[in-house]
Motif scaffolding. Structure first.
Motif, mmCIF file in Angstrom:
data_model
loop_
_atom_site.group_PDB
_atom_site.id
_atom_site.type_symbol
_atom_site.label_atom_id
_atom_site.label_comp_id
_atom_site.label_asym_id
_atom_site.label_seq_id
_atom_site.Cartn_x
_atom_site.Cartn_y
_atom_site.Cartn_z
ATOM 1 N N ASN A 139 9.088 16.228 26.638
ATOM 2 C CA ASN A 139 9.273 14.934 27.291
ATOM 3 C C ASN A 139 8.054 14.050 27.141
ATOM 4 N N MET A 140 6.882 14.654 27.302
ATOM 5 C CA MET A 140 5.650 13.872 27.179
ATOM 6 C C MET A 140 5.520 13.308 25.762
ATOM 7 N N THR A 141 5.885 14.146 24.779
ATOM 8 C CA THR A 141 5.815 13.667 23.392
ATOM 9 C C THR A 141 6.772 12.498 23.193
ATOM 10 N N SER A 142 8.002 12.642 23.723
ATOM 11 C CA SER A 142 8.988 11.556 23.600
ATOM 12 C C SER A 142 8.402 10.271 24.157
ATOM 13 N N ILE A 143 7.819 10.377 25.340
ATOM 14 C CA ILE A 143 7.324 9.170 26.008
ATOM 15 C C ILE A 143 6.117 8.608 25.254
ATOM 16 N N ASP A 144 5.196 9.488 24.886
ATOM 17 C CA ASP A 144 3.997 8.986 24.213
ATOM 18 C C ASP A 144 4.342 8.352 22.875
ATOM 19 N N GLN A 145 5.348 8.925 22.224
ATOM 20 C CA GLN A 145 5.778 8.318 20.960
ATOM 21 C C GLN A 145 6.369 6.926 21.221
ATOM 22 N N SER A 146 7.180 6.824 22.272
ATOM 23 C CA SER A 146 7.758 5.517 22.603
ATOM 24 C C SER A 146 6.667 4.526 22.973
ATOM 25 N N LEU A 147 5.707 4.974 23.791
ATOM 26 C CA LEU A 147 4.607 4.085 24.186
ATOM 27 C C LEU A 147 3.843 3.618 22.945
ATOM 28 N N ASN A 148 3.588 4.587 22.071
ATOM 29 C CA ASN A 148 2.858 4.299 20.845
ATOM 30 C C ASN A 148 3.620 3.281 19.979
ATOM 31 N N ASP A 149 4.937 3.524 19.821
ATOM 32 C CA ASP A 149 5.769 2.607 19.028
ATOM 33 C C ASP A 149 5.726 1.197 19.628
ATOM 34 N N CYS A 150 5.870 1.140 20.958
ATOM 35 C CA CYS A 150 5.857 -0.171 21.632
ATOM 36 C C CYS A 150 4.530 -0.865 21.394
ATOM 37 N N ARG A 151 3.445 -0.132 21.556
ATOM 38 C CA ARG A 151 2.109 -0.734 21.396
ATOM 39 C C ARG A 151 1.924 -1.250 19.980
ATOM 40 N N GLN A 152 2.363 -0.456 19.020
ATOM 41 C CA GLN A 152 2.184 -0.885 17.631
ATOM 42 C C GLN A 152 2.991 -2.145 17.341
ATOM 43 N N LEU A 153 4.228 -2.174 17.850
ATOM 44 C CA LEU A 153 5.057 -3.361 17.621
ATOM 45 C C LEU A 153 4.454 -4.576 18.326
ATOM 46 N N LEU A 154 3.954 -4.338 19.542
ATOM 47 C CA LEU A 154 3.366 -5.453 20.290
ATOM 48 C C LEU A 154 2.076 -5.948 19.657
ATOM 49 N N SER A 155 1.341 -5.020 19.060
ATOM 50 C CA SER A 155 0.093 -5.446 18.441
ATOM 51 C C SER A 155 0.383 -6.372 17.257
ATOM 52 N N ARG A 156 1.565 -6.175 16.652
ATOM 53 C CA ARG A 156 1.937 -7.039 15.535
ATOM 54 C C ARG A 156 2.600 -8.324 16.017
ATOM 55 N N ASN A 157 3.355 -8.207 17.095
ATOM 56 C CA ASN A 157 4.020 -9.392 17.615
ATOM 57 C C ASN A 157 3.883 -9.417 19.147
ATOM 58 N N PRO A 158 2.773 -9.981 19.633
ATOM 59 C CA PRO A 158 2.507 -9.934 21.081
ATOM 60 C C PRO A 158 3.545 -10.682 21.915
ATOM 61 N N ASN A 159 4.376 -11.502 21.273
ATOM 62 C CA ASN A 159 5.367 -12.262 22.059
ATOM 63 C C ASN A 159 6.740 -11.593 22.085
ATOM 64 N N ASP A 160 6.823 -10.374 21.585
ATOM 65 C CA ASP A 160 8.109 -9.669 21.556
ATOM 66 C C ASP A 160 8.493 -9.238 22.980
ATOM 67 N N GLU A 161 9.375 -10.032 23.594
ATOM 68 C CA GLU A 161 9.723 -9.790 24.990
ATOM 69 C C GLU A 161 10.467 -8.472 25.180
ATOM 70 N N THR A 162 11.355 -8.147 24.209
ATOM 71 C CA THR A 162 12.103 -6.881 24.300
ATOM 72 C C THR A 162 11.132 -5.717 24.333
#
Lengths: 248, 190, 226
Positions: free
Chosen positions: C181-204
């Motif tokens: 579960n922790m891996t699932s979450i950390d991967q999701s957090l990581n994915d979100c951060r990476q996407l946000l770092s590329r597009n900080p205005n991505d509201e989704t």
């Protein structure tokens, strides 16, 4: 004459031996096996039932039937005890926390209109034919909602796919979220709903609803829109899995 | 010369990530892993039917990707290249262990169509779909490999024939037998 | 055409790979044979659903295993390559005296210093598997300034401590599940951060990042309650 008497005695002896063997078997069966304890309960229901099950490790299977009763059959390891709380038509079954927690598998039959609240840590959850509100919270579970014509649903799992095959019969909301797994929903073509989907890694596949959904937003990873007359809110969220819709 | 790095201000394609990883951007390689590990692992798991082996194979595949990423020219999609690499790794694994893919022990012993109960209106529901995934794991290796390559991964018979070193006819016949076996397996579950 | 002949070509029919003549014949047979129609429908469904099979998830430590392998491999290959090149140049192995070794070490330091300057200008040429990319560091600072995420981080830290104390008593199955579960979450957090770092205005993405944080708290709370 003597031979006849002997024969009768022998027959009696055999009968006695059989009886003793039978009693021994029954005695053996009556002692619970140390590997598994059976928990069997039937609760008669007068009105609408509310059932809460809080498990830790093991499957929960709930199936609707025609009787006005809830029948619970659970197999649990000796280290896991089940606490029951009954107040009228409200029934709550909780697996007590132990170190280490034992495994319990629940097989439950409920009247179709029962409201369900199922909590788990680890283990598959399956709900069939239920017509009441359903709430499922788990960490590591594959969730199957089959033949689910329900007024509202809230499923939240961390790891595991969520499958929903049924209809949306109430005002909702209908929320299905998993962080790691697919959200796979099959609905009749005639169902009206307000769709909101969010996927992080994979594209959203609207299947047969692709052309019948009037979209407000159609980005590949965030689709929202109205199907037919709109109505209940259907929110589907998948982080690393896919969102798949199928028209029945 | 400017090194190829991931452009942070706009969405990045697989190709951008591949170029950045090939130029030494570790974060780009990690992102490629996170984007594709589930597909690679699922393919390995289906072909090998063992979680442990599938993880080992996934590890080997990504190590190969790391070693060979510089040779990816972008002529095809990265996913195609990655899938091909995965399939080749699994097939090499089969060859090393002497798994015979061209024959199966139980050729053609599925139910005759005439004896089949009538089910033309039956719809495979989503539960069957999961059963289908399980049933694939129950196929003999020869059927399973061809079925996965053709029906799951979308390979053509000509490509399968080249990969498995069998004739197109054999590939077709294995596929048909695999499908019929799956049909039997799915029926027996209902 | 009889059922046996139909069955021989039905897979090709399902794949649309029949010649027009054979197709007409099989369609005529199918129109009159319910048993073969059932086979056709089942095969169509098998083929259709095979394209939509669920994805499976490897266990939590696979990425760290790969990372370790890569890290172990890198200096070896670099060293092996450099050594091979030098050997090719001079055709022999090397033995150094102490002053020679000191001179080489000094040269290495100078080269390394120049290297660092060049690296800072251009970016890395050798993968460094650090935990966070530079963009992530910026984002971490941003998150730390955001009161709600800071709160999340604080709560997560506290819960983690309490979970760590209890972990050993759970038994292997639940421990593994927790890690998954922790891996699932950390991967999701990581994915979100990476996407946000590329597009900080991505509201989704912002919304999903918040969901992932909430999920992490939910899981940690659940497991801390043992």
């Amino acid at each position: 004459m003597l031979r006849l008497k002997d024969t009768i005695e022998r027959c009696r002896g055999r009968k006695l031996a059989r009886l003793l063997a039978l009693l021994a078997c029954l005695f053996y069966l009556a002692i619970p096996s140390p590997a598994a304890i059976k928990f069997d309960r039937t609760y008669n229901i007068k009105g609408q039932a509310h059932l809460t099950v809080a498990n830790i490790n093991g499957a929960i299977t709930v199936t609707a039937w025609n009787r006005r009763a809830i029948a619970v059959s659970a197999i649990n390891e000796p280290s896991a005890a089940i606490a029951e709380q009954v107040s009228g038509d409200e029934i709550s079954l909780t697996v007590k926390k132990a170190m280490p927690p034992g495994k319990v598998s629940f097989q439950i039959f409920v009247p179709a209109d029962t409201d369900l609240r199922l909590n788990n840590y680890l283990g598959r959850i399956e709900v069939r034919g239920v017509r009441g509100d359903v709430s499922i919270k788990s960490y590591d579970s594959e969730v199957h909602l089959i033949d689910a014509a329900i007024p509202s649903v809230d499923v939240n799992v961390t790891t595991g796919s969520i499958f929903f095959d049924g209809d949306l019969t109430g005002d909702g909301p209908y929320t299905l979220q998993t962080l790691n797994g697919d959200v796979d929903v099959s609905l009749p073509a005639t169902t009206s709903f307000q769709l909101s989907t969010r996927a992080l890694s994979e594209k959203i596949n609207l299947g047969g609803f692709l052309n019948s959904l009037s979209s407000e937003n159609k980005a590949p990873k965030s689709i929202s829109g109205t199907h037919l007359k709109g109505g209940p809110r259907l929110s589907l969220i998948a982080f690393t899995g896919r969102i798949l819709l199928h028209k029945k | 010369m400017m090194p190829a790095t991931v452009e942070r201000s706009e969405p990045v394609s697989d190709l951008d990530l591949v170029r950045a990883a090939a130029a030494g951007d570790a974060a780009a390689f990690e992102q490629l892993y996170h984007l594709h590990n589930r597909r690679v692992y699922s393919l390995c798991l289906r072909m090998l039917s063992s979680g442990t082996q599938a993880e080992d194979m996934t590890q080997e595949v990504f190590l190969q990707v790391f070693r060979k990423i510089g040779s990816f020219r972008g002529d095809s999609a990265f996913t195609t290249w990655l899938h091909r690499l995965t399939v080749n790794q699994v097939l090499m694994h089969f060859r090393k262990r002497g798994v015979k893919l061209e024959h199966t022990s139980e050729e053609g012993d599925f139910t005759n169509v005439v004896e089949t109960p009538l089910q033309s209106t039956r719809r495979i529901s989503m539960v069957d779909r999961l059963d289908l995934d399980k049933a694939i794991g129950e196929l003999p290796p020869g059927y399973r490999t061809v079925f996965i390559l053709h029906d799951v991964e979308g390979y053509e018979h000509e490509e399968i024939s080249g990969l498995l070193k069998v004739s197109v006819g054999t590939s077709k016949s294995q596929l048909h037998k695999a499908r019929m076996r799956l049909r039997d397996l799915l029926k027996s579950k209902h | 055409m009889n059922c046996q002949e139909c069955e021989e070509i039905i897979s090709d029919y399902v794949d649309g790979a029949l010649e027009p003549g054979a197709q007409t014949k099989i369609e005529h047979h199918l129109a009159n044979c319910e048993a073969c129609r059932a086979v056709r429908d089942d095969l169509l469904q098998i083929v259709h659903f095979s394209k939509q099979l669920p994805l499976h998830i490897p266990t939590s430590d696979l990425w760290s295993r790969i990372q370790t392998e890569i890290e172990a491999e890198q200096p070896k290959t670099w060293w092996a390559r450099s050594k091979a090149r030098l050997q090719n140049l001079y055709g022999r192995d090397f033995k150094f005296s102490i002053p020679q070794f000191a001179a080489i070490a000094a040269a290495c330091i100078i080269v390394a210093a120049i290297g660092v300057v060049v690296w800072q200008k251009n970016n890395s040429q050798v993968p460094q598997f650090a935990n966070a990319a530079p963009a992530d560091n910026q984002l971490q600072t941003k998150l730390a300034n955001d009161p709600s995420f800071q709160e999340f981080e604080q709560t997560i830290k506290q819960l983690k401590e309490s979970v760590e104390q209890r972990k050993d008593t759970w038994g292997p199955e639940l421990r593994l599940s927790f890690e998954r579960n922790m891996t699932s979450i950390d991967q999701s957090l990581n994915d979100c951060r990476q996407l946000l770092s590329r597009n900080p205005n991505d509201e989704t993405c912002k919304e999903l990042l918040k969901n992932a944080y909430s999920e992490k708290v939910r899981v940690l709370q659940g497991f801390a309650n043992f």
